[in-house]
Enzyme design. Structure first.
Site, mmCIF file in Angstrom:
data_model
loop_
_atom_site.group_PDB
_atom_site.id
_atom_site.type_symbol
_atom_site.label_atom_id
_atom_site.label_comp_id
_atom_site.label_asym_id
_atom_site.label_seq_id
_atom_site.Cartn_x
_atom_site.Cartn_y
_atom_site.Cartn_z
ATOM 1 N N ARG A 49 -37.289 40.117 5.417
ATOM 2 C CA ARG A 49 -37.867 41.005 6.783
ATOM 3 C C ARG A 49 -36.879 42.328 6.607
ATOM 4 O O ARG A 49 -35.809 42.594 5.988
ATOM 5 C CB ARG A 49 -37.064 40.229 8.030
ATOM 6 C CG ARG A 49 -37.940 39.589 8.870
ATOM 7 C CD ARG A 49 -37.228 38.840 9.831
ATOM 8 N NE ARG A 49 -36.175 39.405 10.450
ATOM 9 C CZ ARG A 49 -35.424 38.305 11.158
ATOM 10 N NH1 ARG A 49 -35.629 37.164 11.571
ATOM 11 N NH2 ARG A 49 -34.325 39.013 11.976
ATOM 12 N N ARG A 108 -34.350 36.496 2.159
ATOM 13 C CA ARG A 108 -35.372 36.688 3.240
ATOM 14 C C ARG A 108 -36.150 38.084 2.896
ATOM 15 O O ARG A 108 -35.568 38.968 2.364
ATOM 16 C CB ARG A 108 -35.130 36.606 4.750
ATOM 17 C CG ARG A 108 -34.582 35.364 5.048
ATOM 18 C CD ARG A 108 -34.736 34.954 6.555
ATOM 19 N NE ARG A 108 -34.140 35.944 7.330
ATOM 20 C CZ ARG A 108 -33.663 35.957 8.568
ATOM 21 N NH1 ARG A 108 -33.521 34.802 9.218
ATOM 22 N NH2 ARG A 108 -33.018 36.857 9.457
ATOM 23 N N ARG A 151 -25.351 43.212 11.594
ATOM 24 C CA ARG A 151 -25.728 41.928 12.542
ATOM 25 C C ARG A 151 -24.501 41.057 12.765
ATOM 26 O O ARG A 151 -24.613 40.375 13.618
ATOM 27 C CB ARG A 151 -27.080 41.476 12.199
ATOM 28 C CG ARG A 151 -28.201 42.355 12.678
ATOM 29 C CD ARG A 151 -29.488 42.401 11.753
ATOM 30 N NE ARG A 151 -29.957 40.889 11.926
ATOM 31 C CZ ARG A 151 -30.554 40.399 10.737
ATOM 32 N NH1 ARG A 151 -31.108 40.996 9.774
ATOM 33 N NH2 ARG A 151 -31.044 39.062 10.879
ATOM 34 N N ARG A 172 -27.330 36.828 24.214
ATOM 35 C CA ARG A 172 -26.935 37.237 22.905
ATOM 36 C C ARG A 172 -25.541 38.225 23.555
ATOM 37 O O ARG A 172 -24.900 38.598 22.677
ATOM 38 C CB ARG A 172 -27.884 38.171 22.192
ATOM 39 C CG ARG A 172 -27.860 37.548 20.902
ATOM 40 C CD ARG A 172 -29.029 38.703 20.278
ATOM 41 N NE ARG A 172 -29.218 38.554 18.858
ATOM 42 C CZ ARG A 172 -30.020 37.739 18.123
ATOM 43 N NH1 ARG A 172 -30.805 37.434 18.897
ATOM 44 N NH2 ARG A 172 -30.171 37.896 16.862
ATOM 45 N N LYS A 223 -31.193 29.067 12.820
ATOM 46 C CA LYS A 223 -31.378 29.014 14.110
ATOM 47 C C LYS A 223 -32.878 28.658 14.530
ATOM 48 O O LYS A 223 -33.351 27.908 15.112
ATOM 49 C CB LYS A 223 -30.885 30.243 14.767
ATOM 50 C CG LYS A 223 -30.888 30.095 16.085
ATOM 51 C CD LYS A 223 -29.988 31.406 16.610
ATOM 52 C CE LYS A 223 -30.245 32.585 16.227
ATOM 53 N NZ LYS A 223 -31.574 33.383 16.973
HETATM 54 P P1 ADP Z 1 -31.335 36.813 13.682
HETATM 55 O O1 ADP Z 1 -30.828 35.781 14.593
HETATM 56 O O2 ADP Z 1 -31.517 36.517 12.207
HETATM 57 O O3 ADP Z 1 -30.381 38.072 13.788
HETATM 58 P P2 ADP Z 1 -33.522 37.160 15.600
HETATM 59 O O4 ADP Z 1 -34.724 37.135 15.363
HETATM 60 O O5 ADP Z 1 -33.035 36.254 16.597
HETATM 61 O O6 ADP Z 1 -32.702 37.484 14.047
HETATM 62 O O7 ADP Z 1 -33.548 38.726 15.975
HETATM 63 C C1 ADP Z 1 -33.526 40.026 15.669
HETATM 64 C C2 ADP Z 1 -33.148 41.093 15.998
HETATM 65 O O8 ADP Z 1 -33.890 41.370 17.514
HETATM 66 C C3 ADP Z 1 -31.736 41.289 16.362
HETATM 67 O O9 ADP Z 1 -31.057 41.683 15.456
HETATM 68 C C4 ADP Z 1 -31.705 42.301 17.664
HETATM 69 O O10 ADP Z 1 -31.926 43.580 17.272
HETATM 70 C C5 ADP Z 1 -33.161 42.156 18.561
HETATM 71 N N1 ADP Z 1 -32.779 40.957 19.593
HETATM 72 C C6 ADP Z 1 -33.116 39.484 19.409
HETATM 73 N N2 ADP Z 1 -32.633 39.015 20.572
HETATM 74 C C7 ADP Z 1 -31.942 39.713 21.355
HETATM 75 C C8 ADP Z 1 -31.209 39.648 22.394
HETATM 76 N N3 ADP Z 1 -31.169 38.651 23.288
HETATM 77 N N4 ADP Z 1 -30.660 40.782 22.916
HETATM 78 C C9 ADP Z 1 -30.667 41.869 22.069
HETATM 79 N N5 ADP Z 1 -31.288 41.875 21.099
HETATM 80 C C10 ADP Z 1 -31.842 41.091 20.524
#
Ligand code: ADP
Length: 186
Positions: free
Chosen positions: A129, A127, A140, A88, A13
């Protein structure tokens, strides 16, 4: 213009969002990146978000909604942006609707990147991270299926959802996204 990008962790994404933003000359707003910056800079928001992120849980809705509301109202984002990682959850989607209707703006397209679970886990383990351990990844993916995937129906029912096959190379998927974007958006 406002585009929403939805996809499970590991779906590619973030990469595809960057390419599409470059192509459309719009701003890329990634809530994950915003949180990682806040954590690095040790802001109050970062301190609040850190434990949730490291456990693979969602950061509480209100914190995210306030952060996004502020970001999308700021120029030049106000003219065109892609939301990567937001909304989300259903409450976040409802809050976004309220923010946008107050502005008189709407959502132009909602894109879903669709990738099977084995591919997701393999990509994530590749990855580096801190929230990419096997245990956190499993959580997740579970959080995605329980809290985020209901959004697909929410936007499908409104005729706004476009699902894209996320298999193949970065370039393959990028071209698929451009081909499938609702007309008038390229
Ligand atoms: P990925 O899509 O690979 O899980 P992201 O970088 O989009 O990674 O998000 C990393 C983390 O940041 C998520 O697992 C969550 O804990 C937090 N996060 C990101 N966006 C949101 C959101 N809209 N609502 C709640 N938590 C979020």
């Amino acid at each position: 213009m406002l585009i929403i990008f939805i996809g499970p962790p590991g779906s590619g994404k973030g990469t595809q969002a960057s390419l599409l933003c470059e192509h459309l000359s719009i701003t890329h707003l990634s809530t994950g990146d915003m949180f990682r910056t806040a954590i690095q800079q040790e802001t109050e928001l970062g301190r609040h978000a850190q434990d949730f992120i490291n456990q693979g849980e969602l950061v509480p809705d209100q914190l995210v909604v306030d952060m996004v509301a502020e970001a999308i109202s700021r120029p030049p984002q106000a003219d065109g942006c892609l939301l990567d990682g937001f909304p989300r959850s259903l409450p976040q989607a409802e809050s976004l609707d309220e923010i946008l209707s107050a502005d008189g703006n709407g959502i132009d397209a909602v894109l879903e990147l669709d990738v099977d679970e084995d591919t997701l886990v393999a990509r994530l383990l590749d990855r580096q991270r801190p929230d990419d351990t096997l245990e956190t990844i499993k959580n997740r993916l579970e959080v995605y299926s329980q809290q985020t995937s209901p959004l697909l129906d929410y936007y499908r029912q409104r005729g706004q959802l476009t699902s894209i096959d996320g298999k193949g190379t970065v370039q393959d998927v990028h071209e698929r996204i451009l081909a499938d974007l609702p007309s008038g958006k390229t």
